[in-house]
Design a protein around this motif. Sequence first.
Motif, PDB file in Angstrom:
ATOM      1  N   PHE A 166      12.417 -16.976 -19.007  1.00 38.03           N
ATOM      2  CA  PHE A 166      13.241 -18.186 -19.002  1.00 38.03           C
ATOM      3  C   PHE A 166      13.730 -18.535 -20.407  1.00 38.03           C
ATOM      4  O   PHE A 166      14.723 -19.239 -20.570  1.00 38.03           O
ATOM      5  CB  PHE A 166      12.467 -19.350 -18.388  1.00 38.03           C
ATOM      6  N   LEU A 167      13.015 -18.048 -21.398  1.00 41.74           N
ATOM      7  CA  LEU A 167      13.471 -18.102 -22.779  1.00 41.74           C
ATOM      8  C   LEU A 167      13.672 -16.670 -23.265  1.00 41.74           C
ATOM      9  O   LEU A 167      12.831 -15.807 -23.021  1.00 41.74           O
ATOM     10  CB  LEU A 167      12.448 -18.819 -23.676  1.00 41.74           C
ATOM     11  N   ILE A 168      14.796 -16.430 -23.957  1.00 39.42           N
ATOM     12  CA  ILE A 168      15.122 -15.092 -24.442  1.00 39.42           C
ATOM     13  C   ILE A 168      15.486 -15.175 -25.919  1.00 39.42           C
ATOM     14  O   ILE A 168      15.797 -16.251 -26.442  1.00 39.42           O
ATOM     15  CB  ILE A 168      16.285 -14.475 -23.654  1.00 39.42           C
ATOM     16  N   LEU A 169      15.457 -14.057 -26.605  1.00 35.43           N
ATOM     17  CA  LEU A 169      15.867 -14.027 -28.000  1.00 35.43           C
ATOM     18  C   LEU A 169      17.347 -14.352 -28.127  1.00 35.43           C
ATOM     19  O   LEU A 169      18.177 -13.855 -27.359  1.00 35.43           O
ATOM     20  CB  LEU A 169      15.595 -12.646 -28.600  1.00 35.43           C
ATOM     21  N   GLU A 170      17.661 -15.225 -29.050  1.00 38.46           N
ATOM     22  CA  GLU A 170      19.049 -15.579 -29.301  1.00 38.46           C
ATOM     23  C   GLU A 170      19.824 -14.314 -29.673  1.00 38.46           C
ATOM     24  O   GLU A 170      19.383 -13.501 -30.470  1.00 38.46           O
ATOM     25  CB  GLU A 170      19.139 -16.601 -30.438  1.00 38.46           C
ATOM     26  N   GLY A 171      20.979 -14.149 -29.068  1.00 38.73           N
ATOM     27  CA  GLY A 171      21.794 -12.968 -29.319  1.00 38.73           C
ATOM     28  C   GLY A 171      21.641 -11.894 -28.263  1.00 38.73           C
ATOM     29  O   GLY A 171      22.365 -10.885 -28.294  1.00 38.73           O
ATOM     30  N   THR A 172      20.722 -12.066 -27.327  1.00 35.25           N
ATOM     31  CA  THR A 172      20.563 -11.090 -26.243  1.00 35.25           C
ATOM     32  C   THR A 172      21.838 -11.028 -25.406  1.00 35.25           C
ATOM     33  O   THR A 172      22.370 -12.062 -24.989  1.00 35.25           O
ATOM     34  CB  THR A 172      19.379 -11.474 -25.341  1.00 35.25           C
TER      35      THR A 172
END
Length: 249
Positions: free
Chosen positions: A68-74
């Motif tokens: 539900f949270l991912i690395l920014e820029g994915t």
Amino acid sequence: MSNTFVPTRYLSYSYADNGSLILFNSLTGAIGAVPAEQASMVRESLRRSAKHASPLQGILKDLRSGGFLILEGTDERSLAQKHFLNRYRDEYLHLILLSTEQCNFRCTYCYESFLRERMSNGIRNGIKRYVTSQRDLKQFVVSWFGGEPLLAADVVIDLSRFFHQYCAERGIQYRATATTNGFFLTPEVAEKIIPLGVREFQITLDGIQEEHDKRRVLQAGGGTFNVIMQNLRYLKGTDHTFVIIIRHN
């Protein structure tokens, strides 16, 4: 890529009657439930503009684990496209097979009409011919469904034996799952189908015995909880590698 985490673009949510927050990731299929006392905080953490610095702690870490949270820029659009293309590539095949539409249960909320009987020999042979016609196959997945698929356990065993041997001889990755009520997942059946690659089972238990037996009853009447639990306890005591997913309606 940064060490900042942001909400996935494939997030949707709703609230349960008790105030808990239900999260769904439509890209991965992940589902999460957040207790009511933490729902507001988590909802704020998943605003479109929210950002969270690494390392994540507490429930934010859980949200990351659930996708539900991912690395920014994915590049999630590319991931979605790849996910879609993977479903239709020539080297991958996923079959959902109904060994029978009949069922030994008559659950109070069931929507099935139980129209068809067990899978015929002709259909079984046709499935075998179809699988062997796949020239570039590298991954093969079978999902057994019903009705209650293990009501026709011999059909499952027959096709599983064929799939397992065919894939082993050709180096094809093979796995199989079964959505079953667990009643016929007896020691005898388990000892036959697990070695043949059926190693993931989705079974429904509607709470404690008293609650379960009110809703998940036999066709002829009577509870089912004790038999299911007896089968699960047997599996737990074996050395087999398998996964049990427990559902609750």
